[in-house]
Design a protein around this motif. Sequence first.
Motif, PDB file in Angstrom:
ATOM      1  N   VAL A   1     -13.298 -27.699   8.178  1.00  0.00           N
ATOM      2  CA  VAL A   1     -14.275 -28.767   8.439  1.00  0.00           C
ATOM      3  C   VAL A   1     -15.618 -28.159   8.831  1.00  0.00           C
ATOM      4  CG1 VAL A   1     -14.857 -30.708   9.951  1.00  0.00           C
ATOM      5  CG2 VAL A   1     -12.539 -30.484   9.049  1.00  0.00           C
ATOM      6  N   TYR A   2     -15.621 -27.219   9.786  1.00  0.00           N
ATOM      7  CA  TYR A   2     -16.872 -26.619  10.244  1.00  0.00           C
ATOM      8  C   TYR A   2     -17.578 -25.850   9.138  1.00  0.00           C
ATOM      9  CZ  TYR A   2     -15.309 -27.788  14.961  1.00  0.00           C
ATOM     10  OH  TYR A   2     -14.882 -28.454  16.080  1.00  0.00           O
ATOM     11  N   ALA A   3     -16.814 -25.314   8.180  1.00  0.00           N
ATOM     12  CA  ALA A   3     -17.414 -24.588   7.057  1.00  0.00           C
ATOM     13  C   ALA A   3     -17.948 -25.536   5.988  1.00  0.00           C
ATOM     14  CB  ALA A   3     -16.385 -23.634   6.445  1.00  0.00           C
ATOM     15  N   GLY A   4     -17.658 -26.846   6.136  1.00  0.00           N
ATOM     16  CA  GLY A   4     -18.160 -27.824   5.178  1.00  0.00           C
ATOM     17  C   GLY A   4     -17.322 -27.954   3.921  1.00  0.00           C
ATOM     18  N   ILE A   5     -16.099 -27.434   3.943  1.00  0.00           N
ATOM     19  CA  ILE A   5     -15.237 -27.479   2.764  1.00  0.00           C
ATOM     20  C   ILE A   5     -14.571 -28.838   2.625  1.00  0.00           C
ATOM     21  CG2 ILE A   5     -13.171 -26.491   1.703  1.00  0.00           C
ATOM     22  CD1 ILE A   5     -14.148 -23.782   2.988  1.00  0.00           C
ATOM     23  N   ILE A   6     -14.067 -29.369   3.742  1.00  0.00           N
ATOM     24  CA  ILE A   6     -13.545 -30.738   3.739  1.00  0.00           C
ATOM     25  C   ILE A   6     -14.291 -31.532   4.803  1.00  0.00           C
ATOM     26  CG2 ILE A   6     -11.268 -30.191   2.795  1.00  0.00           C
ATOM     27  CD1 ILE A   6     -10.106 -30.356   5.554  1.00  0.00           C
ATOM     28  N   LYS A   7     -14.462 -32.821   4.545  1.00  0.00           N
ATOM     29  CA  LYS A   7     -15.253 -33.656   5.455  1.00  0.00           C
ATOM     30  C   LYS A   7     -14.562 -33.827   6.800  1.00  0.00           C
ATOM     31  CE  LYS A   7     -17.699 -38.026   5.637  1.00  0.00           C
ATOM     32  NZ  LYS A   7     -18.032 -39.252   4.937  1.00  0.00           N
ATOM     33  N   ASP A   8     -13.227 -33.998   6.773  1.00  0.00           N
ATOM     34  CA  ASP A   8     -12.469 -34.198   8.007  1.00  0.00           C
ATOM     35  C   ASP A   8     -11.047 -33.705   7.755  1.00  0.00           C
ATOM     36  OD1 ASP A   8     -11.153 -35.158  10.296  1.00  0.00           O
ATOM     37  OD2 ASP A   8     -12.405 -36.944  10.380  1.00  0.00           O
ATOM     38  N   ASP A   9     -10.428 -33.066   8.736  1.00  0.00           N
ATOM     39  CA  ASP A   9      -9.079 -32.545   8.498  1.00  0.00           C
ATOM     40  C   ASP A   9      -8.027 -33.646   8.433  1.00  0.00           C
ATOM     41  OD1 ASP A   9      -9.205 -32.998  11.225  1.00  0.00           O
ATOM     42  OD2 ASP A   9      -8.487 -31.022  11.799  1.00  0.00           O
ATOM     43  N   ASN A  10      -8.384 -34.893   8.749  1.00  0.00           N
ATOM     44  CA  ASN A  10      -7.422 -35.971   8.550  1.00  0.00           C
ATOM     45  C   ASN A  10      -7.329 -36.364   7.070  1.00  0.00           C
ATOM     46  OD1 ASN A  10      -9.564 -37.672   7.977  1.00  0.00           O
ATOM     47  ND2 ASN A  10      -9.252 -39.016   9.718  1.00  0.00           N
ATOM     48  N   LEU A  11      -8.134 -35.739   6.214  1.00  0.00           N
ATOM     49  CA  LEU A  11      -8.048 -35.954   4.763  1.00  0.00           C
ATOM     50  C   LEU A  11      -6.941 -35.107   4.139  1.00  0.00           C
ATOM     51  CD1 LEU A  11     -11.836 -36.066   3.830  1.00  0.00           C
ATOM     52  CD2 LEU A  11     -10.222 -37.980   3.842  1.00  0.00           C
ATOM     53  N   ILE A  12      -6.287 -34.266   4.924  1.00  0.00           N
ATOM     54  CA  ILE A  12      -5.181 -33.468   4.414  1.00  0.00           C
ATOM     55  C   ILE A  12      -3.946 -34.353   4.388  1.00  0.00           C
ATOM     56  CG2 ILE A  12      -3.721 -31.442   4.748  1.00  0.00           C
ATOM     57  CD1 ILE A  12      -6.133 -30.131   6.191  1.00  0.00           C
ATOM     58  N   TYR A  13      -3.558 -34.768   3.174  1.00  0.00           N
ATOM     59  CA  TYR A  13      -2.408 -35.661   3.001  1.00  0.00           C
ATOM     60  C   TYR A  13      -1.130 -34.879   2.748  1.00  0.00           C
ATOM     61  CZ  TYR A  13      -4.755 -40.172   2.978  1.00  0.00           C
ATOM     62  OH  TYR A  13      -5.418 -41.326   3.347  1.00  0.00           O
ATOM     63  N   ARG A  14      -1.261 -33.673   2.260  1.00  0.00           N
ATOM     64  CA  ARG A  14      -0.082 -32.839   1.981  1.00  0.00           C
ATOM     65  C   ARG A  14      -0.473 -31.404   2.266  1.00  0.00           C
ATOM     66  NH1 ARG A  14       1.413 -29.776  -2.354  1.00  0.00           N
ATOM     67  NH2 ARG A  14       3.639 -29.459  -2.600  1.00  0.00           N
ATOM     68  N   GLN A  15       0.410 -30.698   2.980  1.00  0.00           N
ATOM     69  CA  GLN A  15       0.157 -29.271   3.200  1.00  0.00           C
ATOM     70  C   GLN A  15       1.452 -28.497   3.049  1.00  0.00           C
ATOM     71  OE1 GLN A  15      -1.613 -29.021   7.094  1.00  0.00           O
ATOM     72  NE2 GLN A  15       0.348 -28.907   8.142  1.00  0.00           N
ATOM     73  N   VAL A  16       1.329 -27.364   2.420  1.00  0.00           N
ATOM     74  CA  VAL A  16       2.454 -26.453   2.269  1.00  0.00           C
ATOM     75  C   VAL A  16       2.035 -25.151   2.941  1.00  0.00           C
ATOM     76  CG1 VAL A  16       3.893 -25.171   0.646  1.00  0.00           C
ATOM     77  CG2 VAL A  16       3.173 -27.503   0.090  1.00  0.00           C
ATOM     78  N   LEU A  17       2.813 -24.746   3.946  1.00  0.00           N
ATOM     79  CA  LEU A  17       2.541 -23.510   4.671  1.00  0.00           C
ATOM     80  C   LEU A  17       3.647 -22.521   4.351  1.00  0.00           C
ATOM     81  CD1 LEU A  17       1.695 -25.002   8.187  1.00  0.00           C
ATOM     82  CD2 LEU A  17       0.152 -24.608   6.268  1.00  0.00           C
ATOM     83  N   GLU A  18       3.253 -21.330   3.985  1.00  0.00           N
ATOM     84  CA  GLU A  18       4.226 -20.285   3.660  1.00  0.00           C
ATOM     85  C   GLU A  18       3.749 -18.978   4.274  1.00  0.00           C
ATOM     86  OE1 GLU A  18       6.125 -18.142  -0.319  1.00  0.00           O
ATOM     87  OE2 GLU A  18       4.739 -19.812  -0.548  1.00  0.00           O
TER      88      GLU A  18
END
Length: 147
Positions: free
Chosen positions: A90-107
């Motif tokens: 968010v701070y880097a301006g890549i996504i407007k808000d982190d609540n816009l992450i609807y799906r995440q895969v962490l590996e």
Amino acid sequence: MKKEFYLSFIPPSKANRVKINLRAYSKSGKRYIVPKDVSLKINKAIWELQNQHDGETFSKPVEVDILFILPNKRRRDLDNIMKTLGDCLVYAGIIKDDNLIYRQVLEKIVVKGEEGVIIKIKEHKEKSTQTKVLEKLKKYKESVDGI
């Protein structure tokens, strides 16, 4: 739109912030002290992401696939690292808000002596399988209610 970003290190976990009680409160009502070394790493992550960013911000729901490359088998909580990483995006301006992450895969993978993060972001597409999943959930709820 699909983008890929890299970090040269693993960002610090959100658990590295020390909660304090003072009369002054932040918007959320909580006040934290961020140790200087943690703050420097967060700023470095934001800087690295900004240098790779073309200026177009995701403002619709997104999916993120994140691969953490760890140098050793030391225990790390990916959920807490992801919280910091979401803030950095968010701070880097890549996504407007982190609540816009609807799906995440962490590996995570362990590669002795190597460290970094590979982040893939793309727009989230609603899937037709949601109807099937909702039907399964509805049947489960009915069976629980019948107990």
